[in-house]
Motif scaffolding. Structure first.
Motif, PDB file in Angstrom:
ATOM      1  N   LYS A   1      12.671  17.485  17.789  1.00  0.00           N
ATOM      2  CA  LYS A   1      11.460  18.643  18.177  1.00  0.00           C
ATOM      3  C   LYS A   1      10.795  19.209  16.987  1.00  0.00           C
ATOM      4  O   LYS A   1       9.741  19.103  17.108  1.00  0.00           O
ATOM      5  CB  LYS A   1      11.813  20.398  19.095  1.00  0.00           C
ATOM      6  N   ASP A   2      11.700  18.494  15.675  1.00  0.00           N
ATOM      7  CA  ASP A   2      10.407  19.302  14.614  1.00  0.00           C
ATOM      8  C   ASP A   2      11.649  18.395  13.218  1.00  0.00           C
ATOM      9  O   ASP A   2      10.830  18.593  12.124  1.00  0.00           O
ATOM     10  CB  ASP A   2      11.167  20.723  14.198  1.00  0.00           C
TER      11      ASP A   2
ATOM     12  N   LYS B   1      13.823  17.905  12.125  1.00  0.00           N
ATOM     13  CA  LYS B   1      14.279  18.389  11.046  1.00  0.00           C
ATOM     14  C   LYS B   1      16.013  17.410  10.991  1.00  0.00           C
ATOM     15  O   LYS B   1      16.141  16.486  12.328  1.00  0.00           O
ATOM     16  CB  LYS B   1      14.675  19.511  11.208  1.00  0.00           C
TER      17      LYS B   1
END
Length: 223
Positions: free
Chosen positions: A49-50, A52
């Motif tokens: 999603k990000d 990370k």
């Protein structure tokens, strides 16, 4: 009441891919083992999603918590030497900073677990705070509160969860459910499990009053 994320430890491909994607992770692992005198197991998982890199760290130390705290207070364990106050960063902090630098600050430490011969510490990330920024202070707080949460040095909890969140109950017309009342500090409540408390699933240590109290707790996990 425990609420922890299930981790698929058998997924070799996910672990292998994580190590390939994260720059400097193998060196970071070696530095952790040097700082903490133990074996480090790092489970990387990419959050799509990000973008990370979410890391769970397990440190296996072949000595007791008491011995670890003695080493901590002497400045020999964890990379938090007493002279670090004169330096900009401790050895452990430099290891974290170098790992972040090599990965454009995309590394997120979801949990750091330290397993001693007599107990295990589970330190979980809380919103808007990094475990690594608070690890030295958390370990020092364990040392300062040791007499109190071991019931006057009479019993060691076999698991300690840092932090935990007070469980509250919300009622509606059809069901009753418990939800965590969020805290934003590592220094309010810790969860404890004792072998002697056979009739009590869990206990909570209140750092402000330095007392052990009854109560269900929740552990914040990534959705």
């Amino acid at each position: 009441m425990r609420s922890k994320q299930n981790t698929n430890t058998n997924s070799k491909s996910a672990i292998s891919k994580g190590y390939q994607d994260i720059n400097g992770l193998k060196l970071f692992k070696k530095q952790l083992e040097k700082h903490f005198f133990g074996e480090a197991i790092i489970r990387p998982d990419t959050d799509k999603k990000d973008s990370k890199y979410n890391l769970t760290i397990n440190l296996n130390c072949n000595f007791s918590l008491t011995e670890g705290l003695i080493l901590l207070n002497s400045g020999d364990w964890g990379g938090f030497c007493e002279n670090s106050a004169k330096l900009e960063h401790s050895g452990f902090e430099l290891s974290v900073l170098n790992l972040q630098k090599e990965n454009n600050n995309k590394v997120v430490f979801e949990e750091i677990a330290i397993h001693f011969k007599d107990t295990s510490l589970f330190i979980t990330k809380i919103p808007n705070q990094n475990i690594t920024d608070h690890l030295c202070t958390i370990l020092n707080a364990i040392s300062e509160n040791f007499v109190h949460f071991t019931k006057g040095l009479t019993e060691m909890p076999y698991e300690i969860f840092i932090p935990v969140f007070e469980a509250t109950t919300e009622n509606d017309s059809s069901t009753s459910c418990a939800k965590p009342k969020m805290k934003t500090s590592y220094f309010d409540y810790w969860g404890m499990y004792f072998q002697s408390e056979i009739d009590q699933d869990s206990l909570v240590y209140d750092l402000k009053s330095k007392t052990i109290i009854d109560g269900d707790f929740f552990i914040l996990t990534k959705e």
